[in-house]
Design a protein around this motif. Structure first.
Motif, PDB file in Angstrom:
ATOM      1  N   LEU A  30     -21.968 -36.155  29.780  1.00  0.00           N
ATOM      2  CA  LEU A  30     -21.487 -35.139  29.154  1.00  0.00           C
ATOM      3  C   LEU A  30     -21.956 -33.855  29.191  1.00  0.00           C
ATOM      4  CD1 LEU A  30     -21.443 -36.968  25.622  1.00  0.00           C
ATOM      5  CD2 LEU A  30     -19.700 -36.840  27.311  1.00  0.00           C
ATOM      6  N   LEU A  31     -21.151 -32.822  29.300  1.00  0.00           N
ATOM      7  CA  LEU A  31     -21.510 -31.482  29.394  1.00  0.00           C
ATOM      8  C   LEU A  31     -21.199 -30.588  28.398  1.00  0.00           C
ATOM      9  CD1 LEU A  31     -20.171 -31.223  33.251  1.00  0.00           C
ATOM     10  CD2 LEU A  31     -22.462 -31.553  32.468  1.00  0.00           C
ATOM     11  N   SER A  32     -22.000 -30.314  27.522  1.00  0.00           N
ATOM     12  CA  SER A  32     -21.670 -29.588  26.112  1.00  0.00           C
ATOM     13  C   SER A  32     -21.025 -30.566  25.206  1.00  0.00           C
ATOM     14  CB  SER A  32     -21.397 -28.197  26.614  1.00  0.00           C
ATOM     15  OG  SER A  32     -22.280 -27.434  27.141  1.00  0.00           O
ATOM     16  N   GLY A  33     -21.005 -31.848  25.423  1.00  0.00           N
ATOM     17  CA  GLY A  33     -20.340 -32.868  24.685  1.00  0.00           C
ATOM     18  C   GLY A  33     -18.897 -33.297  25.153  1.00  0.00           C
ATOM     19  N   LYS A  34     -18.597 -32.487  26.396  1.00  0.00           N
ATOM     20  CA  LYS A  34     -17.527 -32.922  27.303  1.00  0.00           C
ATOM     21  C   LYS A  34     -17.589 -33.823  28.274  1.00  0.00           C
ATOM     22  CE  LYS A  34     -14.707 -30.206  24.497  1.00  0.00           C
ATOM     23  NZ  LYS A  34     -15.182 -30.189  23.422  1.00  0.00           N
ATOM     24  N   PRO A  35     -16.874 -34.809  28.644  1.00  0.00           N
ATOM     25  CA  PRO A  35     -16.918 -35.837  29.682  1.00  0.00           C
ATOM     26  C   PRO A  35     -16.907 -35.031  31.155  1.00  0.00           C
ATOM     27  CG  PRO A  35     -15.558 -36.664  28.029  1.00  0.00           C
ATOM     28  CD  PRO A  35     -15.565 -35.227  27.889  1.00  0.00           C
ATOM     29  N   ALA A  36     -17.699 -35.412  32.080  1.00  0.00           N
ATOM     30  CA  ALA A  36     -17.693 -34.819  33.374  1.00  0.00           C
ATOM     31  C   ALA A  36     -16.417 -35.382  34.279  1.00  0.00           C
ATOM     32  CB  ALA A  36     -18.708 -34.897  34.172  1.00  0.00           C
ATOM     33  N   ALA A  37     -15.760 -34.579  35.177  1.00  0.00           N
ATOM     34  CA  ALA A  37     -14.843 -34.733  36.060  1.00  0.00           C
ATOM     35  C   ALA A  37     -15.620 -35.423  37.209  1.00  0.00           C
ATOM     36  CB  ALA A  37     -13.722 -33.728  36.159  1.00  0.00           C
ATOM     37  N   THR A  38     -14.874 -36.347  37.944  1.00  0.00           N
ATOM     38  CA  THR A  38     -15.654 -36.810  39.163  1.00  0.00           C
ATOM     39  C   THR A  38     -14.653 -36.517  40.381  1.00  0.00           C
ATOM     40  OG1 THR A  38     -14.985 -39.251  38.727  1.00  0.00           O
ATOM     41  CG2 THR A  38     -17.115 -38.292  37.916  1.00  0.00           C
ATOM     42  N   GLN A  39     -14.935 -37.228  41.479  1.00  0.00           N
ATOM     43  CA  GLN A  39     -14.001 -37.074  42.811  1.00  0.00           C
ATOM     44  C   GLN A  39     -13.114 -38.258  42.395  1.00  0.00           C
ATOM     45  OE1 GLN A  39     -16.160 -37.661  46.456  1.00  0.00           O
ATOM     46  NE2 GLN A  39     -14.223 -37.115  47.442  1.00  0.00           N
ATOM     47  N   ALA A  40     -13.328 -39.425  41.706  1.00  0.00           N
ATOM     48  CA  ALA A  40     -12.445 -40.248  41.296  1.00  0.00           C
ATOM     49  C   ALA A  40     -11.316 -39.871  40.312  1.00  0.00           C
ATOM     50  CB  ALA A  40     -13.232 -41.401  40.769  1.00  0.00           C
ATOM     51  N   SER A  41     -11.641 -38.672  39.621  1.00  0.00           N
ATOM     52  CA  SER A  41     -10.525 -38.245  38.575  1.00  0.00           C
ATOM     53  C   SER A  41      -9.299 -37.724  39.467  1.00  0.00           C
ATOM     54  CB  SER A  41     -11.238 -37.115  37.669  1.00  0.00           C
ATOM     55  OG  SER A  41     -12.274 -37.489  37.356  1.00  0.00           O
ATOM     56  N   ILE A  42      -8.328 -38.335  39.193  1.00  0.00           N
ATOM     57  CA  ILE A  42      -6.878 -37.750  39.498  1.00  0.00           C
ATOM     58  C   ILE A  42      -6.270 -36.642  38.391  1.00  0.00           C
ATOM     59  CG2 ILE A  42      -4.436 -38.257  39.921  1.00  0.00           C
ATOM     60  CD1 ILE A  42      -6.362 -39.598  41.831  1.00  0.00           C
ATOM     61  N   TYR A  43      -6.038 -35.455  38.714  1.00  0.00           N
ATOM     62  CA  TYR A  43      -5.604 -34.462  37.897  1.00  0.00           C
ATOM     63  C   TYR A  43      -3.903 -34.578  37.799  1.00  0.00           C
ATOM     64  CZ  TYR A  43      -9.911 -32.039  37.572  1.00  0.00           C
ATOM     65  OH  TYR A  43     -11.144 -31.779  37.208  1.00  0.00           O
ATOM     66  N   ALA A  44      -3.481 -35.020  36.573  1.00  0.00           N
ATOM     67  CA  ALA A  44      -2.078 -35.000  36.132  1.00  0.00           C
ATOM     68  C   ALA A  44      -1.809 -33.379  36.067  1.00  0.00           C
ATOM     69  CB  ALA A  44      -1.771 -35.617  34.855  1.00  0.00           C
ATOM     70  N   VAL A  45      -0.541 -33.133  36.601  1.00  0.00           N
ATOM     71  CA  VAL A  45      -0.060 -31.652  36.760  1.00  0.00           C
ATOM     72  C   VAL A  45       1.055 -31.763  35.742  1.00  0.00           C
ATOM     73  CG1 VAL A  45       0.700 -29.677  38.089  1.00  0.00           C
ATOM     74  CG2 VAL A  45      -1.076 -31.174  38.879  1.00  0.00           C
ATOM     75  N   ALA A  46       1.236 -30.841  34.868  1.00  0.00           N
ATOM     76  CA  ALA A  46       2.521 -30.433  33.861  1.00  0.00           C
ATOM     77  C   ALA A  46       2.956 -29.349  34.329  1.00  0.00           C
ATOM     78  CB  ALA A  46       2.216 -30.968  32.802  1.00  0.00           C
ATOM     79  N   GLY A  47       4.133 -28.898  33.983  1.00  0.00           N
ATOM     80  CA  GLY A  47       4.600 -27.480  34.225  1.00  0.00           C
ATOM     81  C   GLY A  47       4.510 -26.806  35.486  1.00  0.00           C
ATOM     82  N   CYS A  48       4.863 -27.314  36.637  1.00  0.00           N
ATOM     83  CA  CYS A  48       4.496 -26.724  37.860  1.00  0.00           C
ATOM     84  C   CYS A  48       5.673 -26.054  38.197  1.00  0.00           C
ATOM     85  CB  CYS A  48       4.129 -27.915  39.147  1.00  0.00           C
ATOM     86  SG  CYS A  48       4.407 -26.864  40.637  1.00  0.00           S
ATOM     87  N   GLY A  49       5.747 -24.673  38.518  1.00  0.00           N
ATOM     88  CA  GLY A  49       6.827 -23.765  38.584  1.00  0.00           C
ATOM     89  C   GLY A  49       7.485 -23.847  39.921  1.00  0.00           C
ATOM     90  N   PHE A  50       6.948 -24.914  40.834  1.00  0.00           N
ATOM     91  CA  PHE A  50       7.467 -24.762  42.187  1.00  0.00           C
ATOM     92  C   PHE A  50       8.825 -25.824  42.457  1.00  0.00           C
ATOM     93  CE2 PHE A  50       7.014 -25.850  46.513  1.00  0.00           C
ATOM     94  CZ  PHE A  50       7.504 -24.963  47.312  1.00  0.00           C
ATOM     95  N   VAL A  51       9.859 -25.452  42.490  1.00  0.00           N
ATOM     96  CA  VAL A  51      10.960 -26.360  42.592  1.00  0.00           C
ATOM     97  C   VAL A  51      12.022 -25.763  43.850  1.00  0.00           C
ATOM     98  CG1 VAL A  51      12.826 -27.392  41.441  1.00  0.00           C
ATOM     99  CG2 VAL A  51      10.929 -26.677  39.788  1.00  0.00           C
ATOM    100  N   PRO A  52      11.403 -26.124  45.032  1.00  0.00           N
ATOM    101  CA  PRO A  52      12.256 -25.772  46.139  1.00  0.00           C
ATOM    102  C   PRO A  52      13.478 -26.475  46.342  1.00  0.00           C
ATOM    103  CG  PRO A  52      10.513 -27.283  46.691  1.00  0.00           C
ATOM    104  CD  PRO A  52      10.148 -26.950  45.379  1.00  0.00           C
ATOM    105  N   PRO A  53      14.572 -25.975  46.719  1.00  0.00           N
ATOM    106  CA  PRO A  53      16.118 -26.743  46.904  1.00  0.00           C
ATOM    107  C   PRO A  53      15.865 -28.110  47.901  1.00  0.00           C
ATOM    108  CG  PRO A  53      15.683 -24.648  48.044  1.00  0.00           C
ATOM    109  CD  PRO A  53      14.645 -24.389  47.146  1.00  0.00           C
ATOM    110  N   GLY A  54      14.981 -28.055  48.793  1.00  0.00           N
ATOM    111  CA  GLY A  54      14.827 -29.123  49.805  1.00  0.00           C
ATOM    112  C   GLY A  54      13.993 -30.352  49.531  1.00  0.00           C
ATOM    113  N   GLY A  55      13.064 -30.003  48.359  1.00  0.00           N
ATOM    114  CA  GLY A  55      12.197 -31.039  48.112  1.00  0.00           C
ATOM    115  C   GLY A  55      10.877 -30.323  48.126  1.00  0.00           C
TER     116      GLY A  55
END
Length: 106
Positions: A30-55
């Protein structure tokens, strides 16, 4: 390269402004009571504004490619503000905007 260690409360976005949250985190370190992120952590991304027409978008997940070399949580390198990251499927980096500043790793 030294930098603050990322934890669950760090504000991280994809390059297009989507909010990224680490799953899982190391609840034993814990860092100031919050769990640490590690290299094994996968970041879930929500609200990405990049929506190209071709994929190749929007950003869905982010990973830590290069993490701390000398600081570990449960045997896994911790994620640093200066870590090398990449988002899938775009290949752009994650951007740590705000982190805790009390604990620095390298």
């Amino acid at each position: 390269m030294p930098g603050p260690i990322l934890d669950l409360s760090a504000i991280v976005t994809c390059s297009h402004g989507g909010k990224a949250t680490p799953v899982p985190v190391d609840a034993r370190v814990l860092l100031s009571g919050k769990p640490a992120a590690t290299q094994a952590s996968i970041y879930a991304v929500a609200g990405c504004g990049f929506v190209p027409p071709g994929g190749n978008g929007p950003c869905v997940t982010g990973t830590i490619v290069v993490a701390a070399a000398r600081v570990f949580a449960s045997g896994i390198p911790v994620a640093l503000q200066t870590s090398v990251t990449t988002c899938v499927p775009t290949g752009t980096p994650l951007i740590p905007i705000q982190t805790q500043t009390r604990v620095i790793g390298s």
